[in-house]
Design a protein around this motif. Structure first.
Motif, PDB file in Angstrom:
ATOM      1  N   VAL A  40       0.871  -1.013  -0.015  1.00  0.00           N
ATOM      2  CA  VAL A  40      -0.160   0.054  -0.139  1.00  0.00           C
ATOM      3  C   VAL A  40       0.893   1.111   0.061  1.00  0.00           C
ATOM      4  O   VAL A  40       1.890   1.225   0.807  1.00  0.00           O
ATOM      5  N   GLN A  41       0.635   2.255  -0.980  1.00  0.00           N
ATOM      6  CA  GLN A  41       1.386   3.393  -0.931  1.00  0.00           C
ATOM      7  C   GLN A  41       0.486   4.529  -0.083  1.00  0.00           C
ATOM      8  O   GLN A  41      -0.524   4.641  -0.461  1.00  0.00           O
ATOM      9  N   ASP A  46      -4.610  10.004   1.281  1.00  0.00           N
ATOM     10  CA  ASP A  46      -5.188   8.566   1.148  1.00  0.00           C
ATOM     11  C   ASP A  46      -4.401   7.583   1.053  1.00  0.00           C
ATOM     12  O   ASP A  46      -3.062   7.676   1.058  1.00  0.00           O
ATOM     13  N   PHE A  47      -4.683   6.265   1.224  1.00  0.00           N
ATOM     14  CA  PHE A  47      -3.778   5.110   0.682  1.00  0.00           C
ATOM     15  C   PHE A  47      -4.177   4.584  -0.335  1.00  0.00           C
ATOM     16  O   PHE A  47      -5.572   4.123  -0.653  1.00  0.00           O
ATOM     17  N   ASN A  48      -3.379   3.803  -1.130  1.00  0.00           N
ATOM     18  CA  ASN A  48      -3.600   3.378  -2.426  1.00  0.00           C
ATOM     19  C   ASN A  48      -2.977   1.929  -2.272  1.00  0.00           C
ATOM     20  O   ASN A  48      -1.925   1.830  -2.153  1.00  0.00           O
ATOM     21  N   VAL A  49      -3.787   0.993  -2.862  1.00  0.00           N
ATOM     22  CA  VAL A  49      -3.388  -0.526  -3.013  1.00  0.00           C
ATOM     23  C   VAL A  49      -2.549  -0.505  -4.276  1.00  0.00           C
ATOM     24  O   VAL A  49      -3.098  -0.467  -5.474  1.00  0.00           O
ATOM     25  N   VAL A  50      -1.186  -0.631  -4.149  1.00  0.00           N
ATOM     26  CA  VAL A  50      -0.467  -0.770  -5.568  1.00  0.00           C
ATOM     27  C   VAL A  50      -0.296  -2.177  -6.133  1.00  0.00           C
ATOM     28  O   VAL A  50      -0.695  -2.306  -7.336  1.00  0.00           O
ATOM     29  N   VAL A  51      -0.393  -3.336  -5.239  1.00  0.00           N
ATOM     30  CA  VAL A  51      -0.650  -4.499  -5.779  1.00  0.00           C
ATOM     31  C   VAL A  51      -1.232  -5.352  -4.564  1.00  0.00           C
ATOM     32  O   VAL A  51      -1.047  -5.012  -3.304  1.00  0.00           O
ATOM     33  N   ALA A  52      -1.911  -6.148  -4.908  1.00  0.00           N
ATOM     34  CA  ALA A  52      -2.627  -7.242  -3.861  1.00  0.00           C
ATOM     35  C   ALA A  52      -2.612  -8.538  -4.388  1.00  0.00           C
ATOM     36  O   ALA A  52      -2.548  -8.980  -5.686  1.00  0.00           O
ATOM     37  N   LEU A  60      -9.171  -7.294  -1.666  1.00  0.00           N
ATOM     38  CA  LEU A  60      -8.613  -5.947  -2.115  1.00  0.00           C
ATOM     39  C   LEU A  60      -8.013  -6.257  -3.253  1.00  0.00           C
ATOM     40  O   LEU A  60      -7.600  -7.443  -3.600  1.00  0.00           O
ATOM     41  N   LYS A  61      -7.922  -4.981  -4.026  1.00  0.00           N
ATOM     42  CA  LYS A  61      -7.515  -5.181  -5.321  1.00  0.00           C
ATOM     43  C   LYS A  61      -6.782  -4.050  -5.889  1.00  0.00           C
ATOM     44  O   LYS A  61      -6.817  -3.060  -5.163  1.00  0.00           O
ATOM     45  N   GLU A  62      -5.906  -3.832  -6.610  1.00  0.00           N
ATOM     46  CA  GLU A  62      -5.040  -3.093  -7.324  1.00  0.00           C
ATOM     47  C   GLU A  62      -6.079  -1.824  -7.569  1.00  0.00           C
ATOM     48  O   GLU A  62      -7.054  -1.980  -8.218  1.00  0.00           O
ATOM     49  N   GLY A  63      -5.624  -0.606  -7.053  1.00  0.00           N
ATOM     50  CA  GLY A  63      -6.154   0.483  -7.116  1.00  0.00           C
ATOM     51  C   GLY A  63      -7.187   0.866  -6.280  1.00  0.00           C
ATOM     52  O   GLY A  63      -7.803   2.107  -6.061  1.00  0.00           O
ATOM     53  N   ASP A  64      -7.420  -0.133  -5.300  1.00  0.00           N
ATOM     54  CA  ASP A  64      -8.284   0.230  -4.206  1.00  0.00           C
ATOM     55  C   ASP A  64      -7.889   1.426  -3.171  1.00  0.00           C
ATOM     56  O   ASP A  64      -6.472   1.455  -2.954  1.00  0.00           O
ATOM     57  N   ASN A  65      -8.599   2.083  -2.709  1.00  0.00           N
ATOM     58  CA  ASN A  65      -8.053   3.212  -1.649  1.00  0.00           C
ATOM     59  C   ASN A  65      -9.033   3.605  -0.608  1.00  0.00           C
ATOM     60  O   ASN A  65     -10.150   3.271  -0.841  1.00  0.00           O
ATOM     61  N   TRP A  66      -8.366   4.192   0.529  1.00  0.00           N
ATOM     62  CA  TRP A  66      -9.281   4.711   1.553  1.00  0.00           C
ATOM     63  C   TRP A  66      -8.824   6.086   2.407  1.00  0.00           C
ATOM     64  O   TRP A  66      -7.599   6.224   2.197  1.00  0.00           O
ATOM     65  N   PRO A  67      -9.558   6.785   2.475  1.00  0.00           N
ATOM     66  CA  PRO A  67      -8.787   8.220   3.008  1.00  0.00           C
ATOM     67  C   PRO A  67      -8.137   8.046   4.352  1.00  0.00           C
ATOM     68  O   PRO A  67      -8.313   6.980   5.096  1.00  0.00           O
ATOM     69  N   ARG A  68      -7.183   8.824   4.399  1.00  0.00           N
ATOM     70  CA  ARG A  68      -6.127   8.743   5.562  1.00  0.00           C
ATOM     71  C   ARG A  68      -6.755   9.062   7.070  1.00  0.00           C
ATOM     72  O   ARG A  68      -6.055   8.898   8.167  1.00  0.00           O
ATOM     73  N   PHE A 122       7.037   5.393   2.624  1.00  0.00           N
ATOM     74  CA  PHE A 122       6.473   5.133   1.369  1.00  0.00           C
ATOM     75  C   PHE A 122       4.875   4.648   1.478  1.00  0.00           C
ATOM     76  O   PHE A 122       4.039   5.022   0.953  1.00  0.00           O
ATOM     77  N   GLY A 123       4.928   3.542   2.362  1.00  0.00           N
ATOM     78  CA  GLY A 123       3.770   2.985   2.795  1.00  0.00           C
ATOM     79  C   GLY A 123       3.759   1.716   3.465  1.00  0.00           C
ATOM     80  O   GLY A 123       4.710   1.818   4.374  1.00  0.00           O
TER      81      GLY A 123
END
Length: 328
Positions: A40-41, A46-52, A60-68, A122-123
């Motif tokens: 996760v980056q 926010d946080f972004n899933v780079v790879v899952a 979870l899948k690539e591109g999922d995100n949630w607010p910080r 980074f994450g």
């Protein structure tokens, strides 16, 4: 280039092979028998899933995100800069009401911080599960090793970029050198044709630099060269390419509207350099000569041909000034 403000999914450096990261999280999911292995980056908000991991039960899948701003395991790692292992979130007063637990059915989380080469976070790299877990010390150490591999790869990419920059940058002035010009100039030519835009080159040379070197020394001559480089940098557009070809010769490559616009740019550089030179007794007798060349996007002329034409026009300008001075 590595830019800490960029989302890796949208601005992936050419040297970064995310398929390696994908194999890593797939392996994590398999080894830990978990619902999810992920990297996760963190970005500003926010946080972004780079790879899952691609196992069927992953939520979870690539591109999922949630607010910080919301409570999350990743946020705790970022704030504490420490490993976080929650064996059973449903049995924890701190986590039982967290959104990922209450709404997302997460029950176990084990994660570590990943760092940028700058030392900023980074994450995270995470093992997430929908059941309680008891990872022994070996499994936790293994996750730390996976984390180090990702951190090392970010450092390697940064080091490669620095080496590339050194190979393409003039040490004295900080603008491109000949190698950089060759690479970026040819790309600019391709961009001009792709976007159907005229491309222009202005070639600069300092008059009377030998007088400065002979009278005040080569350090003063270098100061003169650096002054011209600064003048050009301060009066160009960010998209323009600036290069030092060697000695006191510089060029600008620009996607530009017309020859008149190109000549106005060159004249502006001449005036700004004259203003800077007049304030310094060591090189107030210097000036710059310039030559310009422009072609439309359909021209069959090569980059080297355009460069040579600008060079010839610069010498014509220099000779014309000498002739005018002699007549005076």
């Amino acid at each position: 280039m590595l830019n800490e403000n960029d989302c890796l999914l949208g601005n992936k450096p050419t040297q970064l092979d995310l398929s390696k990261w994908q194999r890593t999280v797939d392996l994590i999911s398999e080894i830990y028998n978990s619902a999810c292995g992920t990297i996760v980056q963190m970005r500003e908000d926010d946080f972004n899933v780079v790879v899952a991991s691609k196992n069927e039960d992953n939520f979870l899948k690539e591109g999922d995100n949630w607010p910080r701003s919301i409570q999350s395991f990743c946020r705790t790692i970022i704030e504490t800069k420490q490993e976080l292992y929650v064996h059973d979130a449903l049995d924890s007063e701190d986590w039982v009401n967290a959104p990922a637990v209450k709404q997302g059915h997460v029950q176990s989380y084990c994660g570590l911080p990943i760092y940028w080469p700058s030392g900023n976070i980074f994450g995270t790299i995470c093992v997430i599960d929908t059941k309680p877990t008891e990872y022994n010390a070996t499994l936790q150490a293994l996750l730390a090793q996976f984390c180090q591999l990702i951190t090392s790869e970010l450092q390697m990419i940064s080091d490669l970029n620095k080496i590339k920059d050194l190979a393409m940058t003039d040490e004295l002035t900080g603008v491109c050198n000949r190698r950089g010009l060759k690479t970026l100039g040819e790309q600019k030519f391709k961009d001009a044709r792709r976007y159907q835009h005229a491309i222009g080159i202005v070639y600069f040379d300092i008059d009377n630099l030998k007088y400065v070197n002979d009278t005040f020394g080569h350090q003063a001559g270098d100061h003169c060269i650096v002054t011209l480089a600064k003048v050009i940098q301060e009066n160009c557009r960010e998209s323009d390419i600036i290069a030092r070809l060697g000695g006191d010769e510089f060029i600008i490559i620009s996607l530009i509207g017309s020859r008149r616009e190109l000549m106005l740019m060159a004249k502006r550089m001449e005036d700004k350099y004259k203003e800077a030179a007049s304030a310094n007794i060591q090189f107030d007798k210097t000036a710059i000569s310039y030559g310009a060349s422009i072609i439309d996007c359909y021209s069959p002329l090569s980059f080297d041909t355009l460069l040579n034409e600008a060079d010839e026009n610069m010498y014509k300008h220099k000779e014309a000034k000498k002739l005018k001075k002699a007549e005076e």
